[in-house]
Design a protein around this motif. Sequence first.
Motif, PDB file in Angstrom:
ATOM      1  N   ILE A   1       0.866  -1.168   0.000  1.00 63.08           N
ATOM      2  CA  ILE A   1       0.000   0.000   0.000  1.00 63.08           C
ATOM      3  C   ILE A   1       0.905   1.220   0.000  1.00 63.08           C
ATOM      4  O   ILE A   1       1.727   1.382   0.897  1.00 63.08           O
ATOM      5  CB  ILE A   1      -0.938   0.013   1.227  1.00 63.08           C
ATOM      6  CG1 ILE A   1      -1.832  -1.228   1.191  1.00 63.08           C
ATOM      7  CG2 ILE A   1      -1.752   1.292   1.270  1.00 63.08           C
ATOM      8  CD1 ILE A   1      -2.643  -1.456   2.443  1.00 63.08           C
ATOM      9  N   THR A   2       0.742   2.060  -1.007  1.00 66.53           N
ATOM     10  CA  THR A   2       1.573   3.258  -1.082  1.00 66.53           C
ATOM     11  C   THR A   2       0.862   4.478  -0.520  1.00 66.53           C
ATOM     12  O   THR A   2       1.496   5.468  -0.190  1.00 66.53           O
ATOM     13  CB  THR A   2       2.041   3.534  -2.524  1.00 66.53           C
ATOM     14  OG1 THR A   2       0.899   3.682  -3.355  1.00 66.53           O
ATOM     15  CG2 THR A   2       2.916   2.404  -3.045  1.00 66.53           C
ATOM     16  N   HIS A   3      -0.466   4.413  -0.447  1.00 68.59           N
ATOM     17  CA  HIS A   3      -1.257   5.467   0.177  1.00 68.59           C
ATOM     18  C   HIS A   3      -2.487   4.815   0.808  1.00 68.59           C
ATOM     19  O   HIS A   3      -3.276   4.180   0.113  1.00 68.59           O
ATOM     20  CB  HIS A   3      -1.694   6.515  -0.844  1.00 68.59           C
ATOM     21  CG  HIS A   3      -2.656   7.519  -0.277  1.00 68.59           C
ATOM     22  ND1 HIS A   3      -2.255   8.548   0.544  1.00 68.59           N
ATOM     23  CD2 HIS A   3      -3.999   7.629  -0.378  1.00 68.59           C
ATOM     24  CE1 HIS A   3      -3.328   9.242   0.914  1.00 68.59           C
ATOM     25  NE2 HIS A   3      -4.385   8.707   0.365  1.00 68.59           N
ATOM     26  N   ARG A   4      -2.638   4.945   2.122  1.00 71.31           N
ATOM     27  CA  ARG A   4      -3.791   4.379   2.835  1.00 71.31           C
ATOM     28  C   ARG A   4      -4.969   5.332   2.817  1.00 71.31           C
ATOM     29  O   ARG A   4      -4.799   6.540   2.888  1.00 71.31           O
ATOM     30  CB  ARG A   4      -3.438   4.133   4.296  1.00 71.31           C
ATOM     31  CG  ARG A   4      -2.821   2.831   4.522  1.00 71.31           C
ATOM     32  CD  ARG A   4      -2.791   2.482   6.004  1.00 71.31           C
ATOM     33  NE  ARG A   4      -1.768   1.505   6.198  1.00 71.31           N
ATOM     34  CZ  ARG A   4      -1.902   0.223   5.906  1.00 71.31           C
ATOM     35  NH1 ARG A   4      -3.024  -0.219   5.412  1.00 71.31           N
ATOM     36  NH2 ARG A   4      -0.919  -0.619   6.091  1.00 71.31           N
ATOM     37  N   ALA A   5      -6.161   4.752   2.742  1.00 71.95           N
ATOM     38  CA  ALA A   5      -7.379   5.543   2.894  1.00 71.95           C
ATOM     39  C   ALA A   5      -7.483   5.929   4.371  1.00 71.95           C
ATOM     40  O   ALA A   5      -7.042   5.179   5.250  1.00 71.95           O
ATOM     41  CB  ALA A   5      -8.580   4.714   2.472  1.00 71.95           C
ATOM     42  N   LYS A   6      -8.067   7.077   4.654  1.00 70.94           N
ATOM     43  CA  LYS A   6      -8.212   7.504   6.049  1.00 70.94           C
ATOM     44  C   LYS A   6      -9.059   6.512   6.833  1.00 70.94           C
ATOM     45  O   LYS A   6      -8.756   6.181   7.967  1.00 70.94           O
ATOM     46  CB  LYS A   6      -8.818   8.902   6.110  1.00 70.94           C
ATOM     47  CG  LYS A   6      -7.861   9.954   5.635  1.00 70.94           C
ATOM     48  CD  LYS A   6      -8.425  11.338   5.755  1.00 70.94           C
ATOM     49  CE  LYS A   6      -7.413  12.320   5.208  1.00 70.94           C
ATOM     50  NZ  LYS A   6      -7.844  13.683   5.294  1.00 70.94           N
ATOM     51  N   THR A   7     -10.129   6.067   6.239  1.00 74.74           N
ATOM     52  CA  THR A   7     -10.956   5.008   6.818  1.00 74.74           C
ATOM     53  C   THR A   7     -11.309   4.060   5.685  1.00 74.74           C
ATOM     54  O   THR A   7     -11.384   4.461   4.531  1.00 74.74           O
ATOM     55  CB  THR A   7     -12.261   5.552   7.437  1.00 74.74           C
ATOM     56  OG1 THR A   7     -13.015   6.209   6.427  1.00 74.74           O
ATOM     57  CG2 THR A   7     -11.975   6.512   8.581  1.00 74.74           C
ATOM     58  N   CYS A   8     -11.521   2.825   6.019  1.00 69.88           N
ATOM     59  CA  CYS A   8     -11.842   1.833   4.991  1.00 69.88           C
ATOM     60  C   CYS A   8     -13.284   1.384   5.188  1.00 69.88           C
ATOM     61  O   CYS A   8     -13.556   0.430   5.898  1.00 69.88           O
ATOM     62  CB  CYS A   8     -10.897   0.648   5.052  1.00 69.88           C
ATOM     63  SG  CYS A   8     -11.139  -0.505   3.680  1.00 69.88           S
ATOM     64  N   LYS A   9     -14.193   2.112   4.562  1.00 70.90           N
ATOM     65  CA  LYS A   9     -15.609   1.768   4.662  1.00 70.90           C
ATOM     66  C   LYS A   9     -16.020   0.795   3.573  1.00 70.90           C
ATOM     67  O   LYS A   9     -16.968   0.056   3.726  1.00 70.90           O
ATOM     68  CB  LYS A   9     -16.458   3.034   4.599  1.00 70.90           C
ATOM     69  CG  LYS A   9     -16.235   3.939   5.797  1.00 70.90           C
ATOM     70  CD  LYS A   9     -17.070   5.177   5.733  1.00 70.90           C
ATOM     71  CE  LYS A   9     -16.751   6.047   6.961  1.00 70.90           C
ATOM     72  NZ  LYS A   9     -17.508   7.262   6.979  1.00 70.90           N
ATOM     73  N   LYS A  10     -15.300   0.835   2.447  1.00 70.87           N
ATOM     74  CA  LYS A  10     -15.570  -0.073   1.334  1.00 70.87           C
ATOM     75  C   LYS A  10     -14.259  -0.659   0.853  1.00 70.87           C
ATOM     76  O   LYS A  10     -13.283   0.061   0.669  1.00 70.87           O
ATOM     77  CB  LYS A  10     -16.195   0.675   0.158  1.00 70.87           C
ATOM     78  CG  LYS A  10     -17.653   0.825   0.167  1.00 70.87           C
ATOM     79  CD  LYS A  10     -18.098   1.309  -1.224  1.00 70.87           C
ATOM     80  CE  LYS A  10     -19.299   2.186  -1.099  1.00 70.87           C
ATOM     81  NZ  LYS A  10     -19.670   2.769  -2.395  1.00 70.87           N
ATOM     82  N   PHE A  11     -14.235  -1.959   0.641  1.00 72.11           N
ATOM     83  CA  PHE A  11     -13.070  -2.609   0.074  1.00 72.11           C
ATOM     84  C   PHE A  11     -13.526  -3.516  -1.064  1.00 72.11           C
ATOM     85  O   PHE A  11     -14.679  -3.945  -1.103  1.00 72.11           O
ATOM     86  CB  PHE A  11     -12.285  -3.394   1.133  1.00 72.11           C
ATOM     87  CG  PHE A  11     -13.091  -4.455   1.818  1.00 72.11           C
ATOM     88  CD1 PHE A  11     -13.118  -5.747   1.322  1.00 72.11           C
ATOM     89  CD2 PHE A  11     -13.826  -4.162   2.960  1.00 72.11           C
ATOM     90  CE1 PHE A  11     -13.872  -6.729   1.952  1.00 72.11           C
ATOM     91  CE2 PHE A  11     -14.574  -5.130   3.589  1.00 72.11           C
ATOM     92  CZ  PHE A  11     -14.600  -6.423   3.082  1.00 72.11           C
ATOM     93  N   ILE A  12     -12.631  -3.769  -1.997  1.00 73.74           N
ATOM     94  CA  ILE A  12     -12.978  -4.516  -3.200  1.00 73.74           C
ATOM     95  C   ILE A  12     -13.209  -5.991  -2.891  1.00 73.74           C
ATOM     96  O   ILE A  12     -12.366  -6.649  -2.279  1.00 73.74           O
ATOM     97  CB  ILE A  12     -11.882  -4.372  -4.265  1.00 73.74           C
ATOM     98  CG1 ILE A  12     -11.746  -2.910  -4.681  1.00 73.74           C
ATOM     99  CG2 ILE A  12     -12.180  -5.250  -5.490  1.00 73.74           C
ATOM    100  CD1 ILE A  12     -10.583  -2.625  -5.614  1.00 73.74           C
ATOM    101  N   GLU A  13     -14.371  -6.470  -3.333  1.00 70.58           N
ATOM    102  CA  GLU A  13     -14.734  -7.887  -3.261  1.00 70.58           C
ATOM    103  C   GLU A  13     -14.982  -8.373  -4.684  1.00 70.58           C
ATOM    104  O   GLU A  13     -15.053  -7.578  -5.628  1.00 70.58           O
ATOM    105  CB  GLU A  13     -16.004  -8.066  -2.426  1.00 70.58           C
ATOM    106  CG  GLU A  13     -15.848  -7.663  -0.980  1.00 70.58           C
ATOM    107  CD  GLU A  13     -17.142  -7.825  -0.188  1.00 70.58           C
ATOM    108  OE1 GLU A  13     -18.099  -8.417  -0.707  1.00 70.58           O
ATOM    109  OE2 GLU A  13     -17.189  -7.346   0.947  1.00 70.58           O
TER     110      GLU A  13
END
Length: 109
Positions: A1-13
Amino acid sequence: ITHRAKTCKKFIEDDDMVYANVVARVEGNNEPIFSTYTDNKPLYFRSSDNHFIEGFNAGIRGACEGETRRITIPPEMAYKGEGIDGLFEPHSTWIVDVEVLEIIRSKVY
Protein backbone atom coordinates in the motif's frame (compact mmCIF):
# COMPACT_ATOMS: atom_id res chain seq x y z
CA ILE A 1 0.00 0.00 0.00
CA THR A 2 1.57 3.26 -1.08
CA HIS A 3 -1.26 5.47 0.18
CA ARG A 4 -3.79 4.38 2.83
CA ALA A 5 -7.38 5.54 2.89
CA LYS A 6 -8.21 7.50 6.05
CA THR A 7 -10.96 5.01 6.82
CA CYS A 8 -11.84 1.83 4.99
CA LYS A 9 -15.61 1.77 4.66
CA LYS A 10 -15.57 -0.07 1.33
CA PHE A 11 -13.07 -2.61 0.07
CA ILE A 12 -12.98 -4.52 -3.20
CA GLU A 13 -14.73 -7.89 -3.26
CA ASP A 14 -15.44 -10.25 -6.16
CA ASP A 15 -17.73 -8.79 -8.84
CA ASP A 16 -17.61 -5.20 -7.53
CA MET A 17 -17.42 -2.44 -10.10
CA VAL A 18 -14.25 -0.39 -9.64
CA TYR A 19 -13.28 3.04 -10.92
CA ALA A 20 -9.49 3.43 -10.71
CA ASN A 21 -6.35 4.95 -12.14
CA VAL A 22 -3.88 2.31 -13.25
CA VAL A 23 -0.21 2.49 -14.24
CA ALA A 24 1.40 -0.74 -15.46
CA ARG A 25 5.07 -1.29 -16.22
CA VAL A 26 7.52 -4.14 -16.47
CA GLU A 27 10.03 -4.51 -13.65
CA GLY A 28 13.29 -2.78 -14.51
CA ASN A 29 11.62 -0.32 -16.88
CA ASN A 30 10.44 3.02 -15.48
CA GLU A 31 8.38 3.85 -18.57
CA PRO A 32 4.79 2.65 -18.21
CA ILE A 33 3.31 0.35 -20.83
CA PHE A 34 -0.14 1.54 -19.82
CA SER A 35 -1.30 4.57 -17.82
CA THR A 36 -4.76 6.05 -17.33
CA TYR A 37 -3.09 9.28 -16.21
CA THR A 38 -1.80 9.88 -19.76
CA ASP A 39 -5.25 10.80 -21.11
CA ASN A 40 -6.93 11.35 -17.71
CA LYS A 41 -9.39 8.48 -18.26
CA PRO A 42 -9.59 6.15 -15.24
CA LEU A 43 -10.66 2.57 -15.87
CA TYR A 44 -14.12 1.36 -14.95
CA PHE A 45 -14.13 -2.42 -14.59
CA ARG A 46 -15.51 -5.43 -12.73
CA SER A 47 -13.04 -6.67 -10.11
CA SER A 48 -13.28 -10.28 -11.30
CA ASP A 49 -13.02 -9.41 -15.02
CA ASN A 50 -11.18 -12.19 -16.84
CA HIS A 51 -9.80 -9.70 -19.40
CA PHE A 52 -7.09 -8.80 -16.89
CA ILE A 53 -4.12 -10.93 -15.91
CA GLU A 54 -4.63 -13.19 -12.91
CA GLY A 55 -2.22 -11.27 -10.68
CA PHE A 56 -4.06 -7.98 -11.19
CA ASN A 57 -7.37 -9.43 -10.03
CA ALA A 58 -5.74 -11.07 -7.02
CA GLY A 59 -3.78 -7.92 -6.15
CA ILE A 60 -6.73 -5.52 -6.07
CA ARG A 61 -8.94 -7.77 -3.93
CA GLY A 62 -9.30 -6.19 -0.50
CA ALA A 63 -8.12 -2.72 -1.59
CA CYS A 64 -9.99 0.14 0.08
CA GLU A 65 -11.74 3.00 -1.65
CA GLY A 66 -9.25 5.91 -1.59
CA GLU A 67 -6.22 3.61 -1.36
CA THR A 68 -3.29 3.44 -3.76
CA ARG A 69 -1.71 0.03 -4.00
CA ARG A 70 1.43 -1.22 -5.76
CA ILE A 71 1.02 -4.79 -7.00
CA THR A 72 4.02 -6.89 -8.00
CA ILE A 73 2.85 -9.62 -10.37
CA PRO A 74 5.20 -12.55 -11.02
CA PRO A 75 5.39 -13.96 -14.57
CA GLU A 76 3.33 -17.05 -13.71
CA MET A 77 0.41 -14.75 -12.74
CA ALA A 78 0.94 -12.40 -15.72
CA TYR A 79 1.84 -13.40 -19.27
CA LYS A 80 4.05 -16.38 -18.34
CA GLY A 81 6.31 -17.15 -21.34
CA GLU A 82 4.61 -14.68 -23.65
CA GLY A 83 6.08 -11.37 -24.69
CA ILE A 84 5.47 -8.65 -27.27
CA ASP A 85 8.46 -7.52 -29.34
CA GLY A 86 9.49 -4.01 -28.36
CA LEU A 87 7.04 -3.87 -25.46
CA PHE A 88 7.95 -6.60 -22.95
CA GLU A 89 9.94 -9.83 -22.78
CA PRO A 90 8.64 -13.32 -21.95
CA HIS A 91 8.67 -14.18 -18.22
CA SER A 92 8.38 -10.50 -17.20
CA THR A 93 7.42 -9.38 -13.72
CA TRP A 94 4.84 -6.59 -13.77
CA ILE A 95 4.54 -3.64 -11.38
CA VAL A 96 1.03 -2.15 -11.33
CA ASP A 97 0.00 0.90 -9.31
CA VAL A 98 -3.74 1.18 -8.71
CA GLU A 99 -5.44 4.25 -7.23
CA VAL A 100 -8.96 3.11 -6.20
CA LEU A 101 -11.26 6.07 -6.78
CA GLU A 102 -14.64 4.41 -6.24
CA ILE A 103 -16.10 0.99 -5.49
CA ILE A 104 -19.65 0.20 -6.54
CA ARG A 105 -20.91 -2.79 -4.61
CA SER A 106 -22.47 -5.45 -6.83
CA LYS A 107 -23.92 -7.40 -3.91
CA VAL A 108 -26.82 -6.10 -1.90
CA TYR A 109 -26.73 -7.14 1.76
